[in-house]
Design a protein around this motif. Structure first.
Motif, PDB file in Angstrom:
ATOM      1  N   ALA A 240     100.661  78.844  62.700  1.00 31.12           N
ATOM      2  CA  ALA A 240     100.340  78.163  61.843  1.00 31.12           C
ATOM      3  C   ALA A 240      99.503  76.646  62.436  1.00 31.12           C
ATOM      4  O   ALA A 240     100.727  75.942  63.668  1.00 31.12           O
ATOM      5  CB  ALA A 240     101.575  77.801  61.251  1.00 31.12           C
ATOM      6  N   SER A 241      98.995  75.917  61.870  1.00 30.74           N
ATOM      7  CA  SER A 241      98.508  74.808  61.780  1.00 30.74           C
ATOM      8  C   SER A 241      99.475  74.057  61.140  1.00 30.74           C
ATOM      9  O   SER A 241     100.722  74.054  60.990  1.00 30.74           O
ATOM     10  CB  SER A 241      97.606  74.757  60.569  1.00 30.74           C
ATOM     11  N   PRO A 242      99.677  73.006  62.185  1.00 27.61           N
ATOM     12  CA  PRO A 242     101.137  71.441  62.358  1.00 27.61           C
ATOM     13  C   PRO A 242     100.872  70.867  60.742  1.00 27.61           C
ATOM     14  O   PRO A 242     101.827  69.926  60.581  1.00 27.61           O
ATOM     15  CB  PRO A 242     100.972  70.486  63.478  1.00 27.61           C
ATOM     16  N   ASN A 243      99.528  71.511  60.262  1.00 30.29           N
ATOM     17  CA  ASN A 243      99.751  70.846  59.302  1.00 30.29           C
ATOM     18  C   ASN A 243      99.674  71.218  57.911  1.00 30.29           C
ATOM     19  O   ASN A 243      98.127  71.295  57.224  1.00 30.29           O
ATOM     20  CB  ASN A 243      97.760  69.438  58.967  1.00 30.29           C
ATOM     21  N   PRO A 244     100.611  71.717  57.229  1.00 29.56           N
ATOM     22  CA  PRO A 244     100.538  72.612  56.501  1.00 29.56           C
ATOM     23  C   PRO A 244      99.952  71.725  54.668  1.00 29.56           C
ATOM     24  O   PRO A 244     100.045  70.550  54.890  1.00 29.56           O
ATOM     25  CB  PRO A 244     102.294  72.954  55.893  1.00 29.56           C
ATOM     26  N   VAL A 245      99.817  71.934  53.441  1.00 27.90           N
ATOM     27  CA  VAL A 245      99.147  72.164  52.012  1.00 27.90           C
ATOM     28  C   VAL A 245     100.488  72.225  51.479  1.00 27.90           C
ATOM     29  O   VAL A 245     100.812  73.363  51.598  1.00 27.90           O
ATOM     30  CB  VAL A 245      98.389  71.857  51.664  1.00 27.90           C
ATOM     31  N   ASP A 246     100.737  71.817  50.152  1.00 23.66           N
ATOM     32  CA  ASP A 246     100.648  72.492  49.229  1.00 23.66           C
ATOM     33  C   ASP A 246      99.580  73.480  48.110  1.00 23.66           C
ATOM     34  O   ASP A 246      98.382  72.804  48.837  1.00 23.66           O
ATOM     35  CB  ASP A 246     101.169  71.914  48.309  1.00 23.66           C
ATOM     36  N   ASN A 247      99.797  74.470  47.185  1.00 23.30           N
ATOM     37  CA  ASN A 247      98.512  75.122  46.930  1.00 23.30           C
ATOM     38  C   ASN A 247      98.323  74.454  45.705  1.00 23.30           C
ATOM     39  O   ASN A 247      96.853  74.824  46.248  1.00 23.30           O
ATOM     40  CB  ASN A 247      99.781  76.021  45.632  1.00 23.30           C
ATOM     41  N   ALA A 248      98.286  73.258  45.054  1.00 25.19           N
ATOM     42  CA  ALA A 248      97.580  72.742  44.945  1.00 25.19           C
ATOM     43  C   ALA A 248      96.608  71.657  45.619  1.00 25.19           C
ATOM     44  O   ALA A 248      95.172  71.938  44.999  1.00 25.19           O
ATOM     45  CB  ALA A 248      98.305  71.358  43.828  1.00 25.19           C
ATOM     46  N   GLU A 249      96.741  71.286  46.602  1.00 27.57           N
ATOM     47  CA  GLU A 249      96.338  70.424  47.639  1.00 27.57           C
ATOM     48  C   GLU A 249      95.659  71.420  48.522  1.00 27.57           C
ATOM     49  O   GLU A 249      93.777  71.358  48.395  1.00 27.57           O
ATOM     50  CB  GLU A 249      96.867  69.889  48.850  1.00 27.57           C
ATOM     51  N   PHE A 250      95.767  72.810  48.615  1.00 28.45           N
ATOM     52  CA  PHE A 250      94.927  73.493  49.323  1.00 28.45           C
ATOM     53  C   PHE A 250      93.506  74.241  48.233  1.00 28.45           C
ATOM     54  O   PHE A 250      91.972  74.704  48.943  1.00 28.45           O
ATOM     55  CB  PHE A 250      95.677  75.056  49.439  1.00 28.45           C
ATOM     56  N   MET A 251      93.949  74.633  46.833  1.00 29.46           N
ATOM     57  CA  MET A 251      92.968  74.602  45.738  1.00 29.46           C
ATOM     58  C   MET A 251      92.310  73.458  46.077  1.00 29.46           C
ATOM     59  O   MET A 251      90.868  74.169  45.994  1.00 29.46           O
ATOM     60  CB  MET A 251      93.447  74.947  45.064  1.00 29.46           C
ATOM     61  N   ALA A 252      92.393  72.344  45.688  1.00 29.54           N
ATOM     62  CA  ALA A 252      91.266  70.850  45.509  1.00 29.54           C
ATOM     63  C   ALA A 252      90.641  71.089  46.829  1.00 29.54           C
ATOM     64  O   ALA A 252      89.653  70.282  46.737  1.00 29.54           O
ATOM     65  CB  ALA A 252      92.827  70.095  45.429  1.00 29.54           C
ATOM     66  N   THR A 253      91.038  71.541  48.113  1.00 27.78           N
ATOM     67  CA  THR A 253      90.402  71.078  49.138  1.00 27.78           C
ATOM     68  C   THR A 253      88.946  72.547  49.696  1.00 27.78           C
ATOM     69  O   THR A 253      88.082  71.637  49.171  1.00 27.78           O
ATOM     70  CB  THR A 253      90.869  71.556  50.170  1.00 27.78           C
ATOM     71  N   VAL A 254      89.680  73.113  48.484  1.00 28.67           N
ATOM     72  CA  VAL A 254      88.849  74.443  48.533  1.00 28.67           C
ATOM     73  C   VAL A 254      87.470  74.432  48.110  1.00 28.67           C
ATOM     74  O   VAL A 254      86.508  73.819  48.004  1.00 28.67           O
ATOM     75  CB  VAL A 254      89.422  75.860  48.198  1.00 28.67           C
ATOM     76  N   ARG A 255      87.338  73.452  46.515  1.00 23.59           N
ATOM     77  CA  ARG A 255      86.529  73.091  45.550  1.00 23.59           C
ATOM     78  C   ARG A 255      85.929  71.882  45.897  1.00 23.59           C
ATOM     79  O   ARG A 255      85.066  72.036  45.828  1.00 23.59           O
ATOM     80  CB  ARG A 255      87.349  73.018  44.400  1.00 23.59           C
ATOM     81  N   ARG A 256      86.584  71.195  46.867  1.00 23.33           N
ATOM     82  CA  ARG A 256      85.625  70.215  47.219  1.00 23.33           C
ATOM     83  C   ARG A 256      84.922  69.981  48.493  1.00 23.33           C
ATOM     84  O   ARG A 256      83.706  70.230  48.219  1.00 23.33           O
ATOM     85  CB  ARG A 256      86.943  68.691  47.694  1.00 23.33           C
ATOM     86  N   VAL A 257      85.480  71.822  49.540  1.00 17.20           N
ATOM     87  CA  VAL A 257      84.726  71.704  50.682  1.00 17.20           C
ATOM     88  C   VAL A 257      82.997  72.719  49.690  1.00 17.20           C
ATOM     89  O   VAL A 257      81.563  72.554  50.394  1.00 17.20           O
ATOM     90  CB  VAL A 257      85.088  72.149  51.365  1.00 17.20           C
ATOM     91  N   LEU A 258      83.437  73.195  48.635  1.00 16.15           N
ATOM     92  CA  LEU A 258      82.536  74.427  48.169  1.00 16.15           C
ATOM     93  C   LEU A 258      81.314  73.372  47.135  1.00 16.15           C
ATOM     94  O   LEU A 258      80.272  73.598  46.514  1.00 16.15           O
ATOM     95  CB  LEU A 258      82.667  75.060  47.443  1.00 16.15           C
ATOM     96  N   GLY A 259      81.400  72.128  46.947  1.00 17.74           N
ATOM     97  CA  GLY A 259      80.900  71.119  45.938  1.00 17.74           C
ATOM     98  C   GLY A 259      81.327  71.438  44.585  1.00 17.74           C
ATOM     99  O   GLY A 259      80.176  71.646  43.460  1.00 17.74           O
ATOM    100  N   VAL A 260      82.377  71.985  44.379  1.00 22.30           N
ATOM    101  CA  VAL A 260      82.613  72.658  42.961  1.00 22.30           C
ATOM    102  C   VAL A 260      83.680  71.769  42.159  1.00 22.30           C
ATOM    103  O   VAL A 260      84.565  70.873  42.644  1.00 22.30           O
ATOM    104  CB  VAL A 260      83.493  73.939  42.952  1.00 22.30           C
ATOM    105  N   ARG A 261      83.132  71.116  41.102  1.00 21.92           N
ATOM    106  CA  ARG A 261      84.210  70.289  40.495  1.00 21.92           C
ATOM    107  C   ARG A 261      85.429  70.824  39.248  1.00 21.92           C
ATOM    108  O   ARG A 261      86.313  69.685  39.278  1.00 21.92           O
ATOM    109  CB  ARG A 261      83.299  69.666  39.618  1.00 21.92           C
ATOM    110  N   PHE A 262      85.167  71.556  38.621  1.00 20.46           N
ATOM    111  CA  PHE A 262      85.449  72.152  37.884  1.00 20.46           C
ATOM    112  C   PHE A 262      86.653  73.687  38.451  1.00 20.46           C
ATOM    113  O   PHE A 262      86.494  74.344  39.001  1.00 20.46           O
ATOM    114  CB  PHE A 262      84.990  72.852  36.584  1.00 20.46           C
ATOM    115  N   GLY A 263      88.582  72.824  37.886  1.00 17.76           N
ATOM    116  CA  GLY A 263      88.989  73.964  38.373  1.00 17.76           C
ATOM    117  C   GLY A 263      90.626  74.209  37.821  1.00 17.76           C
ATOM    118  O   GLY A 263      91.589  73.504  38.206  1.00 17.76           O
ATOM    119  N   PRO A 264      90.328  74.247  36.319  1.00 19.21           N
ATOM    120  CA  PRO A 264      91.670  74.275  35.977  1.00 19.21           C
ATOM    121  C   PRO A 264      93.255  74.683  36.134  1.00 19.21           C
ATOM    122  O   PRO A 264      92.790  75.860  37.251  1.00 19.21           O
ATOM    123  CB  PRO A 264      91.256  74.674  34.416  1.00 19.21           C
TER     124      PRO A 264
END
Length: 322
Positions: A240-264
Motif C-alpha cells: 500500500a502507498s504510505p499516503n492513504p486518503v479518504d473516499n471523499a478525497e479520492f473521488m475529488a482527486t479523480v475528478r480533478r485529474v480528469l477535469g470533471v467539475r461536477f460530482g455530487p
C-alpha cells in the motif's frame, strides 16, 4: 540479468497480465497457469509440478473476483478458487527437487477490521470479521499450511491497485457523466441471512470519510522485486502507498485529474441499488480500509508513485496536465 523461470498462477487478471508482460520484457521465462488460458491449466498437477521445480519465483494470484454479489454460489467459488490453487502450488513446491527460493502469494488488506480510529500495520493491525475477512484468513492459512523449509513465503496484503484498467476503468466513465462524487455510508436494511453469512456492511464512516488505501500497479511489481532482494521480508507484507486518503478525497482527486467539475455525493441507498444492478457489493467502497506499509518502509522501500495525484495521472494518461 540472467534468464530465470517465473511461474505465475492466475495470470489472466489485471495484476497477472501486468506482471507477465513485465517479467517477459526483462527476458525471463514466464510460465502461466489459469483456468481457461495460459501455458498450464489448474488441475494439471504434473505440469504445475514440473514448472515449479527449478523456478526462481512463484507468484500466486488465482481466485474468483470479489467484484460480484455474495450469493452462496459465488461465496463458495471465491473460497474454492483460492484454496485449491494455493494448495496446488504448495504441493508443487513441497515435491520439487529444486524448490523455488521465494513464493509470493496474493492476499488482501481487507483482512483488517473497518478502521476509522488508526491505521493497521503488520505488527499492530487487528483482524476483522465477516465473509471477506474469512476468505483472507483461510487464503493465508493455505499459504503457510505445509512445511516448505527451502522456500520463503510472503502473503502480499494488497490494497486497491491502480493502473491502466482495473478498478479505474468503470470509475473513469462514471466520473465523466457526473457520477464521480464521494460515496456516503448510512443506514440500510439488512436481512438475517446476510448477517449470518457475514456479507452485510454495517454503517460506519459518514460523508465519505471511510479510508481508502491504495497502491499503483508498478509499485506492486517493484515491491515483488524488492522482496526478492530482501531476505528478511517474509510472512504478511502490506502492499500500500504510505499516503492513504479518504473516499471523499479520492473521488475529488479523480475528478480533478480528469477535469470533471461536477460530482455530487452518492448516498448509500443509491450505492446499494447501483450495486445490485452492477452485480457487486457496496462493502467494496464503504468499508474503511486504512493500512500502512510498515515492513516495506522499515526495509527501505521507496515508492515510485507515493501520492494519489501522480498515480492517477499516470493511470489516466494525464501526466501532461500535471
Amino acid at each position: 540479468m540472467s534468464t530465470e523461470r517465473i511461474v505465475i498462477g492466475g495470470a489472466t487478471g489485471f495484476m497477472g497480465q501486468y506482471l507477465q508482460r513485465r517479467f517477459f520484457n526483462l527476458g525471463h521465462e514466464v510460465v502461466t497457469i489459469s483456468r481457461s488460458s495460459g501455458d498450464l491449466r489448474w488441475g494439471d498437477q504434473a505440469g504445475i509440478d514440473t514448472a515449479v521445480d527449478g523456478a526462481s519465483l512463484v507468484i500466486g494470484l488465482a481466485g474468483k473476483s470479489v467484484n460480484c454479489r455474495y450469493t452462496p454460489e459465488n461465496r463458495a467459488e471465491i473460497f474454492a478458487s483460492r484454496l485449491k490453487t494455493t494448495a496446488s502450488l504448495s504441493h508443487a513446491i513441497a515435491t520439487a527437487t529444486a524448490p523455488p527460493p521465494l513464493w509470493v502469494n496474493s492476499s488482501t488488506a481487507t483482512i483488517y477490521r473497518h478502521a476509522e480510529d488508526r491505521p493497521m500495520t503488520e505488527s499492530t493491525g487487528e483482524i476483522g470479521t465477516g465473509f471477506s475477512v474469512d476468505v483472507a484468513t483461510a487464503w493465508e492459512r493455505a499459504l503457510f499450511a505445509d512445511e516448505l523449509p527451502q522456500t520463503r513465503r510472503v502473503a502480499l496484503r494488497s490494497t486497491i491497485v491502480l493502473g491502466h484498467g482495473g478498478v479505474l476503468a468503470p470509475l473513469k466513465g462514471l466520473a465523466r457523466i457526473g457520477l464521480g462524487g464521494a460515496q456516503y455510508d448510512g443506514w440500510w436494511p439488512t436481512s438475517r441471512r446476510r448477517l449470518q453469512a457475514g456479507t452485510a456492511h454495517i454503517a460506519g464512516a459518514r460523508r465519505g470519510r471511510q479510508k481508502f488505501s491504495w497502491v499503483h500497479i508498478e509499485d506492486v511489481a517493484r515491491i515483488i522485486d524488492f522482496i526478492r532482494e530482501t531476505p528478511s521480508l517474509e510472512g504478511p507484507v502490506i502492499a500500500a502507498s504510505p499516503n492513504p486518503v479518504d473516499n471523499a478525497e479520492f473521488m475529488a482527486t479523480v475528478r480533478r485529474v480528469l477535469g470533471v467539475r461536477f460530482g455530487p455525493p452518492m448516498p448509500r441507498w443509491m450505492l446499494e441499488l447501483g450495486s445490485i444492478g452492477m452485480r457487486t457489493e457496496s462493502e467494496l467502497v464503504l468499508k474503511s480500509r486504512w493500512v500502512l506499509p510498515e515492513k516495506l518502509t522499515a526495509a527501505g522501500f521507496e515508492f515510485q508513485y507515493p501520492t494519489l495525484d501522480e498515480a492517477l495521472r499516470e493511470s489516466f494518461d494525464r501526466e501532461a496536465a500535471a
